[in-house]
Design an enzyme around this catalytic site. Structure first.
Site, PDB file in Angstrom:
ATOM      1  N   HIS A   1      -9.786  -3.407   9.872  1.00 52.90           N
ATOM      2  CA  HIS A   1      -9.652  -3.331   8.415  1.00 52.90           C
ATOM      3  C   HIS A   1     -10.156  -4.606   7.715  1.00 52.90           C
ATOM      4  CE1 HIS A   1      -7.757   0.418   7.292  1.00 52.90           C
ATOM      5  NE2 HIS A   1      -6.725   0.259   8.117  1.00 52.90           N
TER       6      HIS A   1
ATOM      7  N   TYR B   1      -8.036   9.573   8.718  1.00 58.13           N
ATOM      8  CA  TYR B   1      -8.166   8.768   9.925  1.00 58.13           C
ATOM      9  C   TYR B   1      -9.124   9.413  10.939  1.00 58.13           C
ATOM     10  CZ  TYR B   1      -4.158   5.886   8.535  1.00 58.13           C
ATOM     11  OH  TYR B   1      -3.333   5.013   7.884  1.00 58.13           O
TER      12      TYR B   1
ATOM     13  N   GLN C   1       0.852  -1.191   0.000  1.00 60.65           N
ATOM     14  CA  GLN C   1       0.000   0.000   0.000  1.00 60.65           C
ATOM     15  C   GLN C   1       0.891   1.246   0.000  1.00 60.65           C
ATOM     16  OE1 GLN C   1      -2.601   0.522   3.423  1.00 60.65           O
ATOM     17  NE2 GLN C   1      -4.058   1.732   2.269  1.00 60.65           N
TER      18      GLN C   1
ATOM     19  N   LYS D   1       6.012   7.407  11.607  1.00 57.00           N
ATOM     20  CA  LYS D   1       5.264   8.246  12.548  1.00 57.00           C
ATOM     21  C   LYS D   1       6.169   8.791  13.671  1.00 57.00           C
ATOM     22  CE  LYS D   1       2.662   6.890  16.236  1.00 57.00           C
ATOM     23  NZ  LYS D   1       1.546   6.388  17.034  1.00 57.00           N
TER      24      LYS D   1
ATOM     25  N   GLU E   1      -9.820   4.286   6.121  1.00 56.78           N
ATOM     26  CA  GLU E   1      -9.192   4.600   7.416  1.00 56.78           C
ATOM     27  C   GLU E   1     -10.149   5.213   8.440  1.00 56.78           C
ATOM     28  OE1 GLU E   1      -6.485   3.292   8.236  1.00 56.78           O
ATOM     29  OE2 GLU E   1      -5.646   2.757   6.269  1.00 56.78           O
TER      30      GLU E   1
ATOM     31  N   ASP F   1       0.558   8.460  -1.174  1.00 56.45           N
ATOM     32  CA  ASP F   1       1.109   8.477   0.176  1.00 56.45           C
ATOM     33  C   ASP F   1       0.850   9.826   0.871  1.00 56.45           C
ATOM     34  OD1 ASP F   1       2.629   6.848   1.966  1.00 56.45           O
ATOM     35  OD2 ASP F   1       4.275   8.281   1.748  1.00 56.45           O
TER      36      ASP F   1
ATOM     37  N   ARG G   1       9.927   3.424  11.973  1.00 54.70           N
ATOM     38  CA  ARG G   1       8.490   3.737  11.889  1.00 54.70           C
ATOM     39  C   ARG G   1       8.315   5.236  11.633  1.00 54.70           C
ATOM     40  NH1 ARG G   1       4.283   2.323  16.781  1.00 54.70           N
ATOM     41  NH2 ARG G   1       2.393   3.150  15.798  1.00 54.70           N
TER      42      ARG G   1
ATOM     43  N   HIS H   1      -7.107  -1.824  15.358  1.00 58.41           N
ATOM     44  CA  HIS H   1      -7.198  -1.073  14.097  1.00 58.41           C
ATOM     45  C   HIS H   1      -6.999  -1.996  12.887  1.00 58.41           C
ATOM     46  CE1 HIS H   1      -6.642   2.532  11.495  1.00 58.41           C
ATOM     47  NE2 HIS H   1      -5.867   1.695  10.824  1.00 58.41           N
ATOM     48  N   GLU H   2      -5.924  -2.736  12.889  1.00 57.38           N
ATOM     49  CA  GLU H   2      -5.642  -3.588  11.721  1.00 57.38           C
ATOM     50  C   GLU H   2      -6.703  -4.684  11.579  1.00 57.38           C
ATOM     51  OE1 GLU H   2      -3.710  -2.111   9.887  1.00 57.38           O
ATOM     52  OE2 GLU H   2      -2.618  -0.907  11.362  1.00 57.38           O
TER      53      GLU H   2
ATOM     54  N   GLY I   1       1.237  -0.638  11.603  1.00 58.24           N
ATOM     55  CA  GLY I   1       0.654  -1.897  11.184  1.00 58.24           C
ATOM     56  C   GLY I   1       0.165  -1.823   9.760  1.00 58.24           C
ATOM     57  N   MET I   2       0.021  -2.984   9.138  1.00 57.44           N
ATOM     58  CA  MET I   2      -0.527  -3.061   7.792  1.00 57.44           C
ATOM     59  C   MET I   2      -1.464  -4.258   7.752  1.00 57.44           C
ATOM     60  SD  MET I   2      -0.785  -1.878   4.738  1.00 57.44           S
ATOM     61  CE  MET I   2      -1.996  -2.642   3.673  1.00 57.44           C
ATOM     62  N   GLU I   3      -2.688  -3.977   7.300  1.00 58.39           N
ATOM     63  CA  GLU I   3      -3.785  -4.935   7.413  1.00 58.39           C
ATOM     64  C   GLU I   3      -3.769  -6.025   6.349  1.00 58.39           C
ATOM     65  OE1 GLU I   3      -3.864  -1.739   6.488  1.00 58.39           O
ATOM     66  OE2 GLU I   3      -5.482  -1.273   5.103  1.00 58.39           O
TER      67      GLU I   3
HETATM   68  N1  BES Z   1      -3.317   0.763   6.027  1.00 55.94           N
HETATM   69  C1  BES Z   1      -2.619   1.542   6.970  1.00 55.94           C
HETATM   70  C2  BES Z   1      -1.190   1.783   6.609  1.00 55.94           C
HETATM   71  C3  BES Z   1      -0.960   2.499   5.288  1.00 55.94           C
HETATM   72  C4  BES Z   1      -1.821   3.482   4.835  1.00 55.94           C
HETATM   73  C5  BES Z   1       0.135   2.175   4.521  1.00 55.94           C
HETATM   74  C6  BES Z   1      -1.575   4.116   3.610  1.00 55.94           C
HETATM   75  C7  BES Z   1       0.366   2.807   3.313  1.00 55.94           C
HETATM   76  C8  BES Z   1      -0.492   3.779   2.850  1.00 55.94           C
HETATM   77  C9  BES Z   1      -2.695   0.921   8.364  1.00 55.94           C
HETATM   78  O1  BES Z   1      -3.905   0.319   8.643  1.00 55.94           O
HETATM   79  C10 BES Z   1      -2.563   2.031   9.357  1.00 55.94           C
HETATM   80  O2  BES Z   1      -3.409   2.876   9.352  1.00 55.94           O
HETATM   81  N2  BES Z   1      -1.534   1.995  10.184  1.00 55.94           N
HETATM   82  C11 BES Z   1      -1.306   3.001  11.201  1.00 55.94           C
HETATM   83  C12 BES Z   1      -1.705   2.494  12.548  1.00 55.94           C
HETATM   84  C13 BES Z   1      -3.059   2.859  13.013  1.00 55.94           C
HETATM   85  C14 BES Z   1      -3.264   2.400  14.454  1.00 55.94           C
HETATM   86  C15 BES Z   1      -3.451   4.289  12.844  1.00 55.94           C
HETATM   87  C16 BES Z   1       0.168   3.265  11.271  1.00 55.94           C
HETATM   88  O3  BES Z   1       0.933   2.493  10.725  1.00 55.94           O
HETATM   89  O4  BES Z   1       0.555   4.237  11.906  1.00 55.94           O
HETATM   90 ZN    ZN Z   2      -5.443   1.749   8.855  1.00 55.58          ZN
END
Ligand code: BES
Ligand code: ZN
Length: 624
Positions: A315, A400, A157, A575, A334, A392, A573, A311-312, A285-287
């Site tokens: 999804h 979200y 993704q 974030k 999301e 992206d 990560r 969360h995952e 995480g990735m679902e």
């Molecule tokens: N599907 C997303 C990750 C994603 C989104 C990857 C768009 C690439 C492009 C995944 O479900 C997600 O939202 N992960 C979050 C965690 C969540 C608890 C908010 C993350 O990785 O921070």
């Molecule tokens: Zn997500």
């Protein structure tokens, strides 16, 4: 290679004979829906031909950091079709066959992040295409982690699947898949499919995904991992050093699964397992269906960060079952998932916890809305505008958390019982199909907001195609968080001494709230007081460590810099990375940021590298 090709031919023969494994019946509208999808992040032309099943034969080469593979697709072809178009990026195509006959294929121009169209000539009667290809060393989906026991994982993704499998890389197009993957015999291969639980002596693994999925859910991981069951339908995979901790941390997954099923209906994917990836994984995480990929940074030792699993898991309905048709509709994935995540958390851990989490996300959302409004107010609409941009860019708190608060507003307007029934019907009636924002809005108005009064109250348009946070955004409150805010205020103005702060009584969310709200101009001496009392550098909770390190940068609390460096070198990560590097730049510590990044960058995945390179202007600084 020959054996691989032989296997591919064999599989082609089997499916030609009509002996394909049974698969989930498609919603009759699905193929029609897929044909309607227009997605400007993909070259595929579903009106002409759609891929309905992938057979993937692959050999993973850790020495060369590449995969040599054959992708064979069954097609649903329009009578007038002239070509099938696939997306590829950085792939070397060796040979293409249509129903077994070699054909001349065409490659279009290469565009940044979109890649190239692979055009394969076909006619209405054709059934199948096969592509022999090799991935490139810097395929953006991959991260190859070196070591005695190397590790490979993919992140598809949003549009990175095309860097490891030629495909119609659009979320509106779904296909089933099977795969035969050969890896080093001391490693296990796992996919977003039916998975092994033990290593195969010969390093060969067979996979089946019998439910149709979009390409962004294609996933592969190869590593020295073990499996532990934690419930009837749930389990964890992790490297031997983490398996014990992972089994403890995620022991409540089965409860979450039951809670989710009682909210919105039967789980469609049979099993829900979780794979703990190396710390370089760029996301939390990735679902990936049947097998969530997760960062090890949520293993805190006390299950305090498991909302990510909720969360995952969520999804599995919002996203994997009902899928955003294009990346402009990302909030349908999301926003619904954050809403569902909160409901799972409330049901398993109680409302006090889930409201603390909502309060934290509200704060994050308000900050991010402010930041985005300064740059491009249109990016605060729920419906995104990602044409000519990397999808992206859509991964902000808008999809979200603005999405979450919109759904929460609807819940509060119509009442929980009514909203739950609506959501359950929504997931059931659209299972295995795609959803556009407009389509959802019509469904919403028809089935739920069916009076003028309800529509007036919710103001759908203002939320979906309007800027910022509308005035009717639901209010959240948490008395625990309010007490933390009061304590912080007292600590800042001197009326509460450090030793009087109830740190040890605070849960993770409270500690996080305290640390992340310390004013930027707090002197280092005050951070040293906290350090002396709480020794945060050694916490096992990475969210707390992150909030702490960010403030240490802003306060120039130098004793934390070593911990900052090891954290950033080890953890990829995004974030966590973005705010920490940003804090260094804003605090005139650019030299430190560059020095740490020089050491850390080789460990990061392309997704994180892309973001941090741009932030630090890395390419221009490091060009000879
Ligand atoms: N599907 C997303 C990750 C994603 C989104 C990857 C768009 C690439 C492009 C995944 O479900 C997600 O939202 N992960 C979050 C965690 C969540 C608890 C908010 C993350 O990785 O921070
Ligand atoms: Zn997500």
């Amino acid at each position: 290679m020959n054996r691989l090709f032989a296997a591919a031919c064999f599989t082609a023969l089997i499916s030609w004979l009509g002996c394909q494994p049974s698969s989930t019946p498609r919603n009759p509208d699905t193929i029609l829906d897929m044909k309607r999808a227009t997605d400007y992040h993909s070259y595929s032309r579903p009106q002409e031909a759609v891929t309905t099943h992938l057979n993937w034969q692959a050999k993973v080469d850790f020495d060369r950091k590449q995969i040599v593979a054959t992708a064979t697709y069954d097609l649903d072809v329009d009578a007038d079709a002239q070509r099938v178009m696939l997306d590829i990026r950085d792939l070397t195509i060796h040979e293409v066959r249509v129903d077994g006959e070699m054909v001349e294929f065409e490659l279009g121009p290469n565009q940044p992040f979109i890649g190239q169209p692979l055009s394969i000539p076909i006619q209405g009667h054709h059934k199948q295409i096969s592509i022999d290809y090799t991935t490139s060393q810097d395929a953006a989906a991959f991260l190859w982690v070196d070591g005695d026991k190397p590790f490979l994982f993919t992140q598809s993704q949003a549009i990175l699947a095309r860097t490891w499998i030629p495909c119609q890389d659009s979320p509106g197009i779904r296909f089933t898949y099977s795969a035969d993957v050969e890896v080093r015999s001391d490693l296990m291969a796992l996919m977003s499919a039916v998975n092994p639980t033990t290593k195969a002596d010969d390093g060969r693994y067979h996979f089946e995904m019998n439910q149709p999925i979009p390409s962004y859910l294609l996933a592969l991981a190869v590593g020295d991992v073990e499996f532990r069951s934690v419930g009837e339908h749930t389990g964890v995979y992790a490297t031997p050093d983490l398996i014990e901790a992972a089994a403890f941390e995620f022991a409540e997954m089965e409860d979450m699964l039951s809670a989710a099923e009682s909210l919105y209906g039967t789980y469609a994917w049979e099993r829900y397992d979780l794979l703990v990836l190396p710390a370089a994984f760029p996301f939390g995480g990735m679902e990936n269906p049947r097998l969530t990929f997760a960062t090890p940074t949520i293993i805190a030792g006390d299950r305090s960060l498991v909302s990510l699993v909720a969360h995952e898991l969520a999804h599995s309905w919002s996203g994997n079952l009902v899928t955003n048709a294009t990346w402009d509709d990302f909030w349908l994935n999301e926003g619904f998932t954050v809403y569902f995540e909160q409901r799972i958390m409330e049901s398993v851990y109680g409302r006090e916890i889930s409201e603390m989490l909502s309060t934290l996300s509200y704060q994050g959302l308000v900050d991010e809305v402010d930041a985005i409004m300064d740059v491009n107010p249109n990016d605060t609409h729920l419906r995104l505008h990602l044409k000519d941009r990397d999808p992206d860019d859509g991964m902000t708190a808008i999809a979200y958390d603005k999405g979450y608060f919109f759904l929460r507003l609807i819940e509060e307007t119509v009442g929980r019982e009514v909203f739950d029934a609506f959501l359950k019907d929504y997931f059931t009636s659209h299972a295995f199909s795609v959803m556009h924002t407009d389509q959802f809005l019509s469904y919403l108005e028809e089935h739920l907001l069916n009076t003028e009064e309800l529509r007036q109250t919710v103001q759908v348009q203002a939320w979906v195609d309007g800027p910022g946070l509308p005035d009717n955004c639901p209010q959240v409150s948490s008395s625990r968080i309010e007490r933390v805010d009061a304590a912080l205020q007292g600590w800042v103005n001197g009326s509460v001494v450090t030793s009087a702060l109830p740190w040890n009584d605070w849960m993770y969310q409270e500690r996080y709230r305290f640390l992340s709200n310390i004013p930027d101009d707090t002197p280092a001496s005050r951070m040293a007081e906290l350090d002396a009392s709480w020794d945060i550098n050694t916490t096992g909770n990475n969210e707390i460590l992150f909030a702490w390190l960010e403030q240490c940068i802003r306060s120039k609390h130098e004793p934390a810099y070593d911990r900052l460096r090891t954290f950033l070198v080890h953890v990829g990560r995004r974030k966590f990375l973005t705010p920490l590097y940003a804090a260094m730049i804003e605090s005139n510590l650019a030299d430190m940021a560059h020095s740490i990044y020089t050491e850390a960058r080789p460990n990061y995945h392309s997704v994180s590298i892309g973001t941090i390179d741009a932030m630090l202007d890395w390419k221009s600084v490091n060009q000879p």
